[in-house]
Design an enzyme around this catalytic site. Structure first.
Site, PDB file in Angstrom:
ATOM      1  N   GLY A  38      -5.772 105.287  -2.744  1.00  0.00           N
ATOM      2  CA  GLY A  38      -6.071 105.051  -1.328  1.00  0.00           C
ATOM      3  C   GLY A  38      -4.830 104.604  -0.573  1.00  0.00           C
ATOM      4  CB  VAL A  46      14.593 106.626   1.256  1.00  0.00           C
ATOM      5  CG1 VAL A  46      15.663 107.614   1.693  1.00  0.00           C
ATOM      6  CG2 VAL A  46      13.382 107.349   0.696  1.00  0.00           C
ATOM      7  NE  ARG A  75      -9.515 107.545  -4.269  1.00  0.00           N
ATOM      8  CZ  ARG A  75      -9.179 106.281  -4.041  1.00  0.00           C
ATOM      9  NH1 ARG A  75      -8.497 105.601  -4.916  1.00  0.00           N
ATOM     10  NH2 ARG A  75      -9.518 105.691  -2.909  1.00  0.00           N
ATOM     11  CG  ASP A  92      -6.638  98.763 -10.159  1.00  0.00           C
ATOM     12  OD1 ASP A  92      -6.792  99.660  -9.306  1.00  0.00           O
ATOM     13  OD2 ASP A  92      -7.588  98.084 -10.587  1.00  0.00           O
ATOM     14  CB  THR A 131      -1.082 103.928  -8.513  1.00  0.00           C
ATOM     15  OG1 THR A 131      -1.940 104.422  -7.495  1.00  0.00           O
ATOM     16  CG2 THR A 131       0.311 104.522  -8.373  1.00  0.00           C
ATOM     17  CB  THR A 133      -4.581  98.567  -2.688  1.00  0.00           C
ATOM     18  OG1 THR A 133      -5.991  98.460  -2.401  1.00  0.00           O
ATOM     19  CG2 THR A 133      -4.167  97.351  -3.509  1.00  0.00           C
ATOM     20  CG  ASP A 135      -9.660  97.258  -1.875  1.00  0.00           C
ATOM     21  OD1 ASP A 135      -9.981  97.331  -0.681  1.00  0.00           O
ATOM     22  OD2 ASP A 135     -10.059  98.051  -2.744  1.00  0.00           O
ATOM     23  CG  ASP A 172      -8.010  95.380  -5.785  1.00  0.00           C
ATOM     24  OD1 ASP A 172      -6.889  95.794  -5.419  1.00  0.00           O
ATOM     25  OD2 ASP A 172      -8.930  96.138  -6.116  1.00  0.00           O
ATOM     26  NE  ARG A 228     -18.734  85.407  16.874  1.00  0.00           N
ATOM     27  CZ  ARG A 228     -19.470  84.750  15.972  1.00  0.00           C
ATOM     28  NH1 ARG A 228     -20.755  84.527  16.209  1.00  0.00           N
ATOM     29  NH2 ARG A 228     -18.945  84.333  14.849  1.00  0.00           N
ATOM     30  CG  MET A 230     -13.191  99.919   3.404  1.00  0.00           C
ATOM     31  SD  MET A 230     -11.778 101.014   3.351  1.00  0.00           S
ATOM     32  CE  MET A 230     -12.637 102.587   3.362  1.00  0.00           C
ATOM     33  NE  ARG A 236     -14.407 101.874  -5.071  1.00  0.00           N
ATOM     34  CZ  ARG A 236     -13.778 102.998  -4.804  1.00  0.00           C
ATOM     35  NH1 ARG A 236     -14.448 104.047  -4.393  1.00  0.00           N
ATOM     36  NH2 ARG A 236     -12.471 103.108  -4.944  1.00  0.00           N
ATOM     37  CB  ALA A 251     -18.594  85.252   9.466  1.00  0.00           C
ATOM     38  CB  SER A 306     -23.608  85.087  18.904  1.00  0.00           C
ATOM     39  OG  SER A 306     -22.596  85.630  18.116  1.00  0.00           O
ATOM     40  CG  HIS A 351     -12.091 105.664   5.277  1.00  0.00           C
ATOM     41  ND1 HIS A 351     -13.412 105.760   4.933  1.00  0.00           N
ATOM     42  CD2 HIS A 351     -11.366 105.880   4.153  1.00  0.00           C
ATOM     43  CE1 HIS A 351     -13.490 106.033   3.632  1.00  0.00           C
ATOM     44  NE2 HIS A 351     -12.275 106.113   3.142  1.00  0.00           N
TER      45      HIS A 351
END
Ligand code: F6P
Length: 322
Positions: free
Chosen positions: A10, A23, A71, A102, A104, A125, A127, A129, A154, A169, A171, A186, A215, A252
């Site tokens: 991703g 480069v 991928r 990970d 990759t 990434t 994420d 993670d 909001r 996002m 997963r 939140a 709210s 996305h």
């Protein structure tokens, strides 16, 4: 030495800035640099182009990756990796910089072991993670994008006295949800790493109902245990029919856009370190940010460990939402 650089898995904002840094640093040391397009797929298909300093002008501010990403299943086969190695050999490429997550790095480690080609990873990434680095490339931009979107939600949430579930996002990782949940005030945050957080959310919703809070925003990571914001909204509507619930899935939009100053700087620092590491004979390491210092950590760590979720942040989020 000739260096090949590629992005895989991703995409994340800041990847172009990282390619640019690789480069330009290679050029600085008179090392030839090649861009491999579409990640491992391009290695197999021989989609490889020489990159000079001018080729990376005006890329630092662009989202996505101008080397494209994919991928690739074929790289998981022995034949695929053999083809990839032969193509690298044909260009005289003797070292690699792999920018991705990970998955990759798992591919890079196998390839490096099989063909004795040194690889330095740059954790890219949204994420956040990857174990061994405090932060991954793109996480800051993605969380800022999500935060801005939630701020807008909001406004309408307050106008209509509604409860919004905003799915971000992640997963397997709740870092974007946790960070944005804190930053947008939140009422609740649901993440994959935490079991039983729905019960805690019910308690917060009950408290909010009693104090007639106008709210309410709940940030939901896509991989949380109920299966995402839509499913959570059904459960909430059954339990609390008085709440008017709406769901927004950001999707996305979080992966694109111009990188923040943090991600541009991080990409630049990681790109320089990656090339300098290869130049000094390092192999199978990852450029990492640890306690605000750049350092190399073994790629092995990034593929075998998972970072731990920050419990202090979770505690803090609960205090602030009560
Ligand atoms: O790993 C980054 C990520 O954006 C995850 O947060 C998300 O679950 C996944 O990629 C989506 O992947 P794809 O773009 O292949 O649908």
């Amino acid at each position: 030495m000739k260096i090949g650089v590629f992005t895989s898995g991703g995409d994340s904002p800041g990847m172009n800035a990282a390619i640019r840094a690789v480069v330009r640093t290679a050029n600085h040391y008179n090392i030839e640099c090649y861009g491999i397009r579409y990640g491992y797929q391009g290695m197999i298909d021989n989609d490889i182009v020489k990159l000079e300093s001018n080729d990376v002008s005006y890329t630092i501010d662009k989202g996505g990756t101008f080397l494209f990403s994919a991928r690739c299943m074929e790289f998981k086969t022995d034949e695929g990796r053999k083809k990839a190695f032969e193509n690298l050999q044909a260009h005289g490429i003797t070292a690699l910089v792999a920018i991705g997550g990970d998955g990759t790095f798992r591919g890079a480690r196998i390839f490096s072991d099989e063909y004795n080609i040194p690889v330095i990873g740059i954790p890219g990434t949204i994420d956040n993670d990857i174990a061994g680095t405090d932060v991954t490339l793109g996480y800051d931009t993605a969380s800022n994008t999500a935060m801005e979107a939630i701020d807008k939600i909001r406004d309408t949430s307050t106008s209509h006295n509604r409860l919004f579930l905003v799915e971000v996002m992640g997963r397997d990782a709740g870092d974007i949800a946790l960070r944005c949940g804190i930053a947008t005030g939140a009422l609740g945050i649901l993440i994959p790493e935490m079991e039983g957080d729905l019960e805690l959310l019910y308690e917060s919703l009950e408290r909010a109902r009693l104090r007639k809070k106008k709210s309410n925003i709940v940030v939901v990571a896509e991989g949380e245990e109920s299966g995402g914001a839509l499913l959570v909204s059904k459960k909430i509507s059954e339990k609390f029919p008085e709440y008017e619930v709406r769901v927004t899935v950001l999707g996305h939009i979080q992966r694109g856009g111009s990188p923040t100053v943090f991600d541009r700087e991080l990409a630049s620092r990681m790109g320089v370190l990656a090339v300098e590491a290869l130049r000094s004979g390092q192999k199978n390491q990852m450029a990492a940010l640890v306690d605000n210092k750049m350092q190399l950590v073994p790629l092995e760590r990034a593929v075998t460990e998972k970072p731990e979720i920050n419990l202090e942040k979770i505690r803090m989020a609960m205090v602030l939402s009560s």
